[in-house]
Design a protein around this motif. Structure first.
Motif, PDB file in Angstrom:
ATOM      1  N   ASN A 169      32.896  61.300  46.526  1.00  0.00           N
ATOM      2  CA  ASN A 169      33.508  60.712  47.724  1.00  0.00           C
ATOM      3  C   ASN A 169      33.712  61.786  48.795  1.00  0.00           C
ATOM      4  O   ASN A 169      33.497  61.537  49.987  1.00  0.00           O
ATOM      5  CB  ASN A 169      34.846  60.064  47.369  1.00  0.00           C
ATOM      6  N   SER A 189      30.369  62.574  50.313  1.00  0.00           N
ATOM      7  CA  SER A 189      29.846  61.488  51.146  1.00  0.00           C
ATOM      8  C   SER A 189      30.248  61.640  52.611  1.00  0.00           C
ATOM      9  O   SER A 189      29.614  61.073  53.499  1.00  0.00           O
ATOM     10  CB  SER A 189      30.343  60.138  50.607  1.00  0.00           C
ATOM     11  N   PRO A 204      23.266  60.341  51.582  1.00  0.00           N
ATOM     12  CA  PRO A 204      23.090  59.677  50.282  1.00  0.00           C
ATOM     13  C   PRO A 204      21.861  60.144  49.503  1.00  0.00           C
ATOM     14  O   PRO A 204      21.844  60.061  48.266  1.00  0.00           O
ATOM     15  CB  PRO A 204      22.965  58.189  50.650  1.00  0.00           C
ATOM     16  N   GLY A 238      23.845  59.147  46.627  1.00  0.00           N
ATOM     17  CA  GLY A 238      24.147  57.726  46.778  1.00  0.00           C
ATOM     18  C   GLY A 238      23.996  56.958  45.485  1.00  0.00           C
ATOM     19  O   GLY A 238      24.848  56.106  45.154  1.00  0.00           O
ATOM     20  N   MET A 239      22.934  57.233  44.755  1.00  0.00           N
ATOM     21  CA  MET A 239      22.699  56.522  43.499  1.00  0.00           C
ATOM     22  C   MET A 239      23.770  56.845  42.464  1.00  0.00           C
ATOM     23  O   MET A 239      24.284  55.953  41.776  1.00  0.00           O
ATOM     24  CB  MET A 239      21.317  56.862  42.931  1.00  0.00           C
ATOM     25  N   LYS A 297      26.842  57.973  42.930  1.00  0.00           N
ATOM     26  CA  LYS A 297      28.126  57.404  43.351  1.00  0.00           C
ATOM     27  C   LYS A 297      28.171  55.912  43.032  1.00  0.00           C
ATOM     28  O   LYS A 297      29.157  55.403  42.481  1.00  0.00           O
ATOM     29  CB  LYS A 297      28.330  57.648  44.843  1.00  0.00           C
ATOM     30  N   HIS A 298      27.114  55.185  43.359  1.00  0.00           N
ATOM     31  CA  HIS A 298      27.058  53.752  43.070  1.00  0.00           C
ATOM     32  C   HIS A 298      27.145  53.493  41.567  1.00  0.00           C
ATOM     33  O   HIS A 298      27.865  52.579  41.124  1.00  0.00           O
ATOM     34  CB  HIS A 298      25.761  53.158  43.621  1.00  0.00           C
ATOM     35  N   ALA A 299      26.426  54.281  40.773  1.00  0.00           N
ATOM     36  CA  ALA A 299      26.403  54.084  39.325  1.00  0.00           C
ATOM     37  C   ALA A 299      27.792  54.255  38.717  1.00  0.00           C
ATOM     38  O   ALA A 299      28.238  53.449  37.891  1.00  0.00           O
ATOM     39  CB  ALA A 299      25.414  55.053  38.683  1.00  0.00           C
ATOM     40  N   GLU A 323      30.741  54.130  40.288  1.00  0.00           N
ATOM     41  CA  GLU A 323      31.643  53.093  40.795  1.00  0.00           C
ATOM     42  C   GLU A 323      31.428  51.778  40.065  1.00  0.00           C
ATOM     43  O   GLU A 323      32.396  51.098  39.682  1.00  0.00           O
ATOM     44  CB  GLU A 323      31.433  52.901  42.296  1.00  0.00           C
ATOM     45  N   GLN A 324      30.162  51.412  39.827  1.00  0.00           N
ATOM     46  CA  GLN A 324      29.863  50.158  39.140  1.00  0.00           C
ATOM     47  C   GLN A 324      30.349  50.188  37.697  1.00  0.00           C
ATOM     48  O   GLN A 324      30.942  49.229  37.200  1.00  0.00           O
ATOM     49  CB  GLN A 324      28.359  49.882  39.171  1.00  0.00           C
ATOM     50  N   HIS A 359      34.122  49.985  37.576  1.00  0.00           N
ATOM     51  CA  HIS A 359      34.530  48.617  37.919  1.00  0.00           C
ATOM     52  C   HIS A 359      34.378  47.685  36.728  1.00  0.00           C
ATOM     53  O   HIS A 359      35.208  46.793  36.504  1.00  0.00           O
ATOM     54  CB  HIS A 359      33.693  48.110  39.095  1.00  0.00           C
ATOM     55  N   ILE A 397      23.337  51.224  35.123  1.00  0.00           N
ATOM     56  CA  ILE A 397      22.794  50.421  36.227  1.00  0.00           C
ATOM     57  C   ILE A 397      21.279  50.286  36.138  1.00  0.00           C
ATOM     58  O   ILE A 397      20.645  49.732  37.038  1.00  0.00           O
ATOM     59  CB  ILE A 397      23.192  51.005  37.599  1.00  0.00           C
TER      60      ILE A 397
END
Length: 240
Positions: A97, A100, A105, A178-179, A181-183, A185-186, A189, A204
């Motif tokens: 974060n 970012s 990303p 970016g990838m 961070k998304h992974a 976070e998902q 979650h 992911i």
């Protein structure tokens, strides 16, 4: 290595989660601040990472840490600090974060354990070259050597596990900002247990490749590992 000239048009960052308590090492002392050859473990680790053409590196440290920001790290002008989290994965996400806000990303990010000071420079370069050349996430790892046993709760051996396709994961682990961070976070979650960056990427469905590392890339976990790390570092210095 021939493909590393592409770094002229890419940016490479390193994240070092260093907020953990390391309870297996000590209830009172942090392993990353133990001294080997007149430097802290963390300084040795940062020194190795700076053998790469880093744009910068981020240390995720504990809220009460009053040591890290006073250490004379190599390439101190590239050092960034952020607050770590409750678990390693939270520290890595906090650092992502932070990045970012100053990175793109598609920038590449290496995540490396604070207590792995012995990673070989040639392995760092091999991992970086593989990821950039193949445009894929990748990790350092070594094939499992020892016989593995599946044991029940009574310590009874149930069966021998085939090691044919088993590898022991190490760090650094590399992915695009970016990838990754998304992974993470998902996965968080969805309440998925994340033990390293690769496990989040796997969740992911992202491809992660293995780059063969070395067995001397140890992670300092127990007090006796300090002496082993000291011997490894001395041996590596002699071979340079």
């Amino acid at each position: 290595m021939k493909h590393l000239q592409t770094l002229e048009s890419l940016k490479l960052w390193a994240i070092v989660p260093a907020a953990g308590s390391g309870s297996r090492f000590s209830q009172t002392e942090l392993k990353q601040y133990q001294i080997i050859e007149e430097k802290t473990v963390l300084e040795h680790t940062i020194q190795r990472l700076n053998d790469l053409p880093l744009t910068g590196y981020v240390l995720a440290i504990g809220a009460q840490d009053d040591i890290a920001q006073k250490l004379p790290f190599r390439a101190i002008e590239k050092a960034h600090f952020c607050q770590g989290g409750v678990e390693r994965v939270n520290s890595v996400l906090n650092a992502l974060n932070y990045l970012s806000q100053i990175a793109h990303p598609e920038d590449w990010v290496l995540v490396h354990d604070a207590a792995r000071p012995c990673v070989a420079v040639e392995n760092l370069l091999a991992l970086l070259e593989y990821a950039i050349t193949h445009k894929t996430s990748a990790i350092l790892a070594i094939p499992v050597r020892d016989t593995l046993k599946y044991v029940d709760q009574t310590q009874k051996v149930k069966t021998t596990v085939s090691r044919e396709q088993l590898w022991q994961a190490q760090t650094p682990q590399i992915a695009q900002l970016g990838m990754l961070k998304h992974a993470i976070e998902q996965a968080l979650h969805d309440h998925v247990m994340i033990t390293d960056e690769a496990s989040a990427l796997e969740y992911i469905g992202a491809t992660v490749h293995v780059v063969t590392g070395r067995s001397d890339n140890i992670k300092i976990t127990y007090p006796e590992d300090l002496e082993l790390a000291r011997l490894i570092l001395q041996s590596q210095q002699k071979s340079v």
